[in-house]
Design a protein around this motif. Sequence first.
Motif, PDB file in Angstrom:
ATOM      1  N   ASP A   1       3.224   0.313  -3.959  1.00  0.00           N
ATOM      2  CA  ASP A   1       2.392   0.122  -5.160  1.00  0.00           C
ATOM      3  C   ASP A   1       1.015   0.762  -4.992  1.00  0.00           C
ATOM      4  O   ASP A   1       0.024   0.266  -5.537  1.00  0.00           O
ATOM      5  CB  ASP A   1       2.223  -1.376  -5.447  1.00  0.00           C
ATOM      6  CG  ASP A   1       3.546  -2.071  -5.712  1.00  0.00           C
ATOM      7  OD1 ASP A   1       4.212  -1.707  -6.690  1.00  0.00           O
ATOM      8  OD2 ASP A   1       3.907  -2.980  -4.934  1.00  0.00           O
ATOM      9  N   TRP A   2       0.938   1.847  -4.242  1.00  0.00           N
ATOM     10  CA  TRP A   2      -0.360   2.458  -3.948  1.00  0.00           C
ATOM     11  C   TRP A   2      -1.073   2.913  -5.216  1.00  0.00           C
ATOM     12  O   TRP A   2      -2.308   2.841  -5.319  1.00  0.00           O
ATOM     13  CB  TRP A   2      -0.172   3.647  -3.008  1.00  0.00           C
ATOM     14  CG  TRP A   2       0.574   4.801  -3.630  1.00  0.00           C
ATOM     15  CD1 TRP A   2       1.910   5.015  -3.600  1.00  0.00           C
ATOM     16  CD2 TRP A   2       0.010   5.870  -4.390  1.00  0.00           C
ATOM     17  NE1 TRP A   2       2.240   6.158  -4.289  1.00  0.00           N
ATOM     18  CE2 TRP A   2       1.080   6.707  -4.783  1.00  0.00           C
ATOM     19  CE3 TRP A   2      -1.282   6.214  -4.763  1.00  0.00           C
ATOM     20  CZ2 TRP A   2       0.883   7.862  -5.545  1.00  0.00           C
ATOM     21  CZ3 TRP A   2      -1.482   7.371  -5.515  1.00  0.00           C
ATOM     22  CH2 TRP A   2      -0.408   8.176  -5.898  1.00  0.00           C
ATOM     23  N   ASP A   3      -0.310   3.397  -6.212  1.00  0.00           N
ATOM     24  CA  ASP A   3      -0.935   3.881  -7.435  1.00  0.00           C
ATOM     25  C   ASP A   3      -1.573   2.728  -8.215  1.00  0.00           C
ATOM     26  O   ASP A   3      -2.659   2.888  -8.801  1.00  0.00           O
ATOM     27  CB  ASP A   3       0.080   4.620  -8.308  1.00  0.00           C
ATOM     28  CG  ASP A   3       1.336   3.789  -8.574  1.00  0.00           C
ATOM     29  OD1 ASP A   3       1.577   2.823  -7.823  1.00  0.00           O
ATOM     30  OD2 ASP A   3       2.059   4.103  -9.534  1.00  0.00           O
TER      31      ASP A   3
ATOM     32  N   VAL B   1      -2.721  -0.158  -6.887  1.00  0.00           N
ATOM     33  CA  VAL B   1      -3.887  -0.603  -6.127  1.00  0.00           C
ATOM     34  C   VAL B   1      -5.032   0.392  -6.270  1.00  0.00           C
ATOM     35  O   VAL B   1      -6.187   0.008  -6.524  1.00  0.00           O
ATOM     36  CB  VAL B   1      -3.518  -0.792  -4.641  1.00  0.00           C
ATOM     37  CG1 VAL B   1      -4.762  -1.148  -3.826  1.00  0.00           C
ATOM     38  CG2 VAL B   1      -2.464  -1.871  -4.482  1.00  0.00           C
ATOM     39  N   LEU B   2      -4.730   1.676  -6.136  1.00  0.00           N
ATOM     40  CA  LEU B   2      -5.776   2.704  -6.211  1.00  0.00           C
ATOM     41  C   LEU B   2      -6.410   2.756  -7.591  1.00  0.00           C
ATOM     42  O   LEU B   2      -7.641   2.819  -7.725  1.00  0.00           O
ATOM     43  CB  LEU B   2      -5.187   4.066  -5.845  1.00  0.00           C
ATOM     44  CG  LEU B   2      -6.160   5.255  -5.908  1.00  0.00           C
ATOM     45  CD1 LEU B   2      -7.305   5.060  -4.932  1.00  0.00           C
ATOM     46  CD2 LEU B   2      -5.422   6.565  -5.635  1.00  0.00           C
TER      47      LEU B   2
ATOM     48  N   PHE C   1       0.820  -1.213   0.000  1.00  0.00           N
ATOM     49  CA  PHE C   1       0.000   0.000   0.000  1.00  0.00           C
ATOM     50  C   PHE C   1       0.856   1.266   0.000  1.00  0.00           C
ATOM     51  O   PHE C   1       0.328   2.361  -0.189  1.00  0.00           O
ATOM     52  CB  PHE C   1      -0.930   0.001   1.219  1.00  0.00           C
ATOM     53  CG  PHE C   1      -1.943  -1.111   1.189  1.00  0.00           C
ATOM     54  CD1 PHE C   1      -3.066  -1.026   0.383  1.00  0.00           C
ATOM     55  CD2 PHE C   1      -1.756  -2.252   1.943  1.00  0.00           C
ATOM     56  CE1 PHE C   1      -3.994  -2.052   0.346  1.00  0.00           C
ATOM     57  CE2 PHE C   1      -2.676  -3.280   1.918  1.00  0.00           C
ATOM     58  CZ  PHE C   1      -3.799  -3.182   1.113  1.00  0.00           C
ATOM     59  N   ILE C   2       2.151   1.105   0.220  1.00  0.00           N
ATOM     60  CA  ILE C   2       3.074   2.241   0.166  1.00  0.00           C
ATOM     61  C   ILE C   2       3.820   2.271  -1.162  1.00  0.00           C
ATOM     62  O   ILE C   2       3.873   3.301  -1.840  1.00  0.00           O
ATOM     63  CB  ILE C   2       4.072   2.177   1.343  1.00  0.00           C
ATOM     64  CG1 ILE C   2       3.320   2.249   2.676  1.00  0.00           C
ATOM     65  CG2 ILE C   2       5.087   3.317   1.245  1.00  0.00           C
ATOM     66  CD1 ILE C   2       4.202   2.061   3.891  1.00  0.00           C
TER      67      ILE C   2
END
Length: 253
Positions: free
Chosen positions: A46-48, A50-51, A43-44
């Motif tokens: 690869d946040w883009d 996942v989002l 979530f840090i």
Amino acid sequence: MQFRRALGLLPLALLLLAWELAVQAKVYPPVLLPPPAKVLMVFIDDWDTVLGNALASISRVAVGISLAFLFAVPLGLMIGRYRLLDTMTDWSIQIFRSIPPIALIPMALLFLGIGDKPAIALIFLAGTWPLLINTIFGVRGIERTLIKVARAARASEFLVMKDIILPASLPAIFTGLRLAVGGGWLTVVTAEMIAVKSGLGYMILNAQLTFRSDLIIAGIIVIGAIGLLADQAVRMVRAHVCRWQEGLTASPE
């Protein structure tokens, strides 16, 4: 009340503890079962990814369920109100609602191709049946006295539908909406694994091909979190719209 709500986190905490213990005991290799800390880093780092995929899935479900709501609720009100329509449609509804939307993926691909259209069509079908059936039973559950009084007051059919049948059916309609959102969310993930090149389902399948088990678990967590938030949103709207029902129905002690 807040303490009772906090108890809902207990099973999740126990699951997290069991996960960490399994990692420490090396039940599976780290490549298959990564530690919670590694999944958190997704979530840090690869946040883009996942989002972006989460937003793609949410948009498809929102469109599909909205179309199902606009189609199924008016139809359900009419079927529940008029016996002739009920007789004409009962067998068809029972047949088609028994067909899992997933079984229609090949047909959706043949007719609609690869992209958003087949996914939205499948979500529409997944959401239509719970909305339609709950609306029908919501209308059938209305007290006949209310309609008889309206008839005695010479109310038109439009006013009976608008002021009596629709408001009295709202609790059942919202129950159907909760089921539709859950069904649509399950459907979109499966459809994205086959028919779409974006979304959480596609992300999970692609992560499996590249042995990114941390990304797979992160995707599963996001799917569950969004499902919970969507259900809570529907329940909040229901509580606001159906305030009149408070105190009239049984609730857990």
